[in-house]
Motif scaffolding. Structure first.
Motif, PDB file in Angstrom:
ATOM      1  N   GLU A 162       0.804  -1.225   0.000  1.00  0.00           N
ATOM      2  CA  GLU A 162       0.000   0.000   0.000  1.00  0.00           C
ATOM      3  C   GLU A 162       0.834   1.272   0.000  1.00  0.00           C
ATOM      4  O   GLU A 162       0.391   2.305  -0.486  1.00  0.00           O
ATOM      5  N   MET A 163       2.051   1.216   0.550  1.00  0.00           N
ATOM      6  CA  MET A 163       2.874   2.420   0.647  1.00  0.00           C
ATOM      7  C   MET A 163       3.703   2.683  -0.599  1.00  0.00           C
ATOM      8  O   MET A 163       4.315   3.753  -0.727  1.00  0.00           O
ATOM      9  N   LEU A 164       3.732   1.752  -1.525  1.00  0.00           N
ATOM     10  CA  LEU A 164       4.556   1.917  -2.720  1.00  0.00           C
ATOM     11  C   LEU A 164       3.900   2.887  -3.691  1.00  0.00           C
ATOM     12  O   LEU A 164       2.672   2.985  -3.765  1.00  0.00           O
ATOM     13  N   THR A 165       4.733   3.583  -4.458  1.00  0.00           N
ATOM     14  CA  THR A 165       4.214   4.688  -5.261  1.00  0.00           C
ATOM     15  C   THR A 165       4.584   4.608  -6.740  1.00  0.00           C
ATOM     16  O   THR A 165       4.555   5.619  -7.445  1.00  0.00           O
ATOM     17  N   SER A 166       4.922   3.418  -7.217  1.00  0.00           N
ATOM     18  CA  SER A 166       5.238   3.282  -8.634  1.00  0.00           C
ATOM     19  C   SER A 166       5.085   1.835  -9.071  1.00  0.00           C
ATOM     20  O   SER A 166       5.101   0.915  -8.243  1.00  0.00           O
ATOM     21  N   VAL A 167       4.977   1.645 -10.379  1.00  0.00           N
ATOM     22  CA  VAL A 167       4.934   0.294 -10.934  1.00  0.00           C
ATOM     23  C   VAL A 167       6.240  -0.431 -10.622  1.00  0.00           C
ATOM     24  O   VAL A 167       6.250  -1.608 -10.248  1.00  0.00           O
ATOM     25  N   GLU A 169       8.379  -0.112  -8.148  1.00  0.00           N
ATOM     26  CA  GLU A 169       8.484  -0.564  -6.760  1.00  0.00           C
ATOM     27  C   GLU A 169       7.643  -1.819  -6.530  1.00  0.00           C
ATOM     28  O   GLU A 169       8.076  -2.752  -5.849  1.00  0.00           O
ATOM     29  N   HIS A 170       6.450  -1.838  -7.086  1.00  0.00           N
ATOM     30  CA  HIS A 170       5.609  -3.025  -6.953  1.00  0.00           C
ATOM     31  C   HIS A 170       6.226  -4.219  -7.680  1.00  0.00           C
ATOM     32  O   HIS A 170       6.158  -5.351  -7.197  1.00  0.00           O
ATOM     33  N   ALA A 171       6.823  -3.956  -8.830  1.00  0.00           N
ATOM     34  CA  ALA A 171       7.420  -5.043  -9.599  1.00  0.00           C
ATOM     35  C   ALA A 171       8.516  -5.750  -8.807  1.00  0.00           C
ATOM     36  O   ALA A 171       8.653  -6.982  -8.868  1.00  0.00           O
ATOM     37  N   VAL A 172       9.295  -4.986  -8.045  1.00  0.00           N
ATOM     38  CA  VAL A 172      10.363  -5.578  -7.236  1.00  0.00           C
ATOM     39  C   VAL A 172       9.786  -6.575  -6.237  1.00  0.00           C
ATOM     40  O   VAL A 172      10.278  -7.703  -6.086  1.00  0.00           O
ATOM     41  N   LEU A 173       8.715  -6.185  -5.533  1.00  0.00           N
ATOM     42  CA  LEU A 173       8.105  -7.080  -4.547  1.00  0.00           C
ATOM     43  C   LEU A 173       7.437  -8.280  -5.204  1.00  0.00           C
ATOM     44  O   LEU A 173       7.523  -9.400  -4.713  1.00  0.00           O
ATOM     45  N   SER A 178       7.288 -11.526  -2.594  1.00  0.00           N
ATOM     46  CA  SER A 178       7.204 -10.920  -1.266  1.00  0.00           C
ATOM     47  C   SER A 178       5.821 -10.990  -0.639  1.00  0.00           C
ATOM     48  O   SER A 178       5.694 -10.726   0.563  1.00  0.00           O
ATOM     49  N   SER A 179       4.797 -11.289  -1.412  1.00  0.00           N
ATOM     50  CA  SER A 179       3.456 -11.303  -0.835  1.00  0.00           C
ATOM     51  C   SER A 179       2.551 -12.233  -1.630  1.00  0.00           C
ATOM     52  O   SER A 179       2.778 -12.490  -2.809  1.00  0.00           O
TER      53      SER A 179
END
Length: 282
Positions: A162-167, A169-173, A178-179
Motif C-alpha cells: 500500500e505504501m509503494l508509489t510506482s509500478v 516498486e511493486h514489480a520488485v516485490l 514478497s506477498s
C-alpha cells in the motif's frame, strides 16, 4: 516533496493520478458502462473487509462493538491492527476477535511495518493458529527480501504494497515473491493506468489483489481482476458523494451507473475553486 503517504515518488505522481482517474471515469461514462465492465469485469461483486473499527488505540470492547456494526452493515471480513510494543497484547486481541467472529469469518491483521524480521517470524508462527486471511505489512514496506522470506516460512498469506508509489516498486516485490496479496493504491501509484500494469504483473505471478483504501475506485478494479480480489471498506469519503456503495452478504456490489458511478455532493462541490468543460464544442 516527500512524507510516508507520498512515498519515494512525491506529490507529482498523486497529482497525475487525479487526472488519470478522471479520464478513465470520463471514458467509461462516454461508453455508457460502469468502469468495471469497461475494463472487463470478472464478477458483479467483490469480497469486502473493514479496517476502520480495529485500531490499536481502541479498547477491545470497542473493537468488538465496531465489528458487530460492520458485520450488520454487510461487511464480510474484519481487519485488526497489530504492532503493539508488546506482541502478547496483539495476540490477546486477535484471540478475542477470532473468538467473537467464529472460525469461518475472514480475519486479517495489519502491522503497519512495525515488526523486524525476527519479531514478524515469531509472532507470525503464533498467528498461524487463528486461520488468518493474511498478515499485512509485517515489515518495512520496501523490504522485498524480508517479506519473501516470511511468505516462504509461514502458511498464513502475506499482504503488502500500500505504501509503494510506482509500478517499478511493486514489480520488485512481486518478482521477489514478497506477498500473496498485492495491495496497490491507485491514487498513490499514479492512477488507474499504472494500477492496471501492477495488476497484470500480479496476475502473471498468481497473486491475489487487495487494493488499499478508496473503495469507490478499487471496487471496479478488483472486479476486473481475474484472480482472488478484495476491496477495503472505509466510510471516510462517503460524505463527498451523493451515492453509496451497496453491501450485501459480505460483498460490495459493482454500481450499474456509468463510470465510477459517483457524483459530488453539495458539500464537496462547494470546494470547487474553478471549473472548465472539455470536449463539448464542435
Amino acid at each position: 516533496m516527500g512524507g510516508a503517504s507520498m512515498g519515494r515518488s512525491g506529490v507529482a505522481v498523486q497529482g497525475i493520478a487525479a487526472l488519470d482517474i478522471a479520464l478513465w471515469d470520463l471514458k467509461a461514462r462516454r461508453a455508457g458502462l460502469p468502469l468495471a465492465k469497461l475494463l472487463g469485469a470478472h464478477r458483479d461483486s467483490v469480497d469486502v473487509y473493514n479496517t476502520s473499527g480495529g485500531y490499536l488505540s481502541m479498547p477491545i470492547k470497542e473493537v468488538l462493538e465496531n465489528i458487530d456494526l460492520a458485520r450488520a452493515r454487510g461487511v464480510g471480513g474484519i481487519k485488526l491492527k497489530v504492532g503493539s510494543p508488546d506482541p502478547s497484547i496483539d495476540l490477546k486481541r486477535v484471540e478475542a476477535v477470532r473468538e467473537h467472529l467464529g472460525d469461518d469469518v475472514p480475519l486479517m491483521v495489519d502491522a503497519n511495518q512495525q515488526w523486524d524480521r525476527i519479531t514478524a517470524t515469531r509472532v507470525g508462527r503464533v498467528l498461524e493458529n487463528f486461520n488468518l486471511t493474511w498478515i499485512e505489512e509485517p515489515l518495512d514496506a520496501y523490504d522485498a527480501e524480508g517479506h519473501a522470506a516470511l511468505a516462504a516460512t509461514l502458511d498464513t498469506p502475506i499482504a503488502t504494497g500500500e505504501m509503494l508509489t510506482s509500478v517499478g516498486e511493486h514489480a520488485v516485490l512481486i518478482e521477489a515473491g514478497s506477498s500473496d496479496f498485492v495491495q496497490p493504491d491507485a491514487p498513490r501509484v499514479g492512477g488507474i493506468t499504472p494500477f492496471l500494469r501492477i495488476a497484470a504483473l500480479a496476475d502473471h505471478k498468481g497473486r491475489g489483489l487487495a487494493p488499499h483504501f478508496v473503495m469507490e475506485i478499487h471496487v471496479h478494479l478488483s472486479a476486473a481482476y481475474p484472480r482472488t480480489a478484495w476491496v477495503e471498506h472505509f466510510e471516510w469519503l462517503e460524505p463527498m458523494f451523493n451515492e453509496r456503495l451497496e453491501l450485501k452478504d459480505g460483498r460490495m456490489i459493482i454500481p450499474n451507473r456509468a463510470g465510477l458511478g459517483l457524483s459530488l455532493s453539495e458539500q464537496a462541490a462547494a470546494w470547487t475553486a474553478e471549473s472548465a468543460v472539455f470536449g463539448s464544442g464542435a
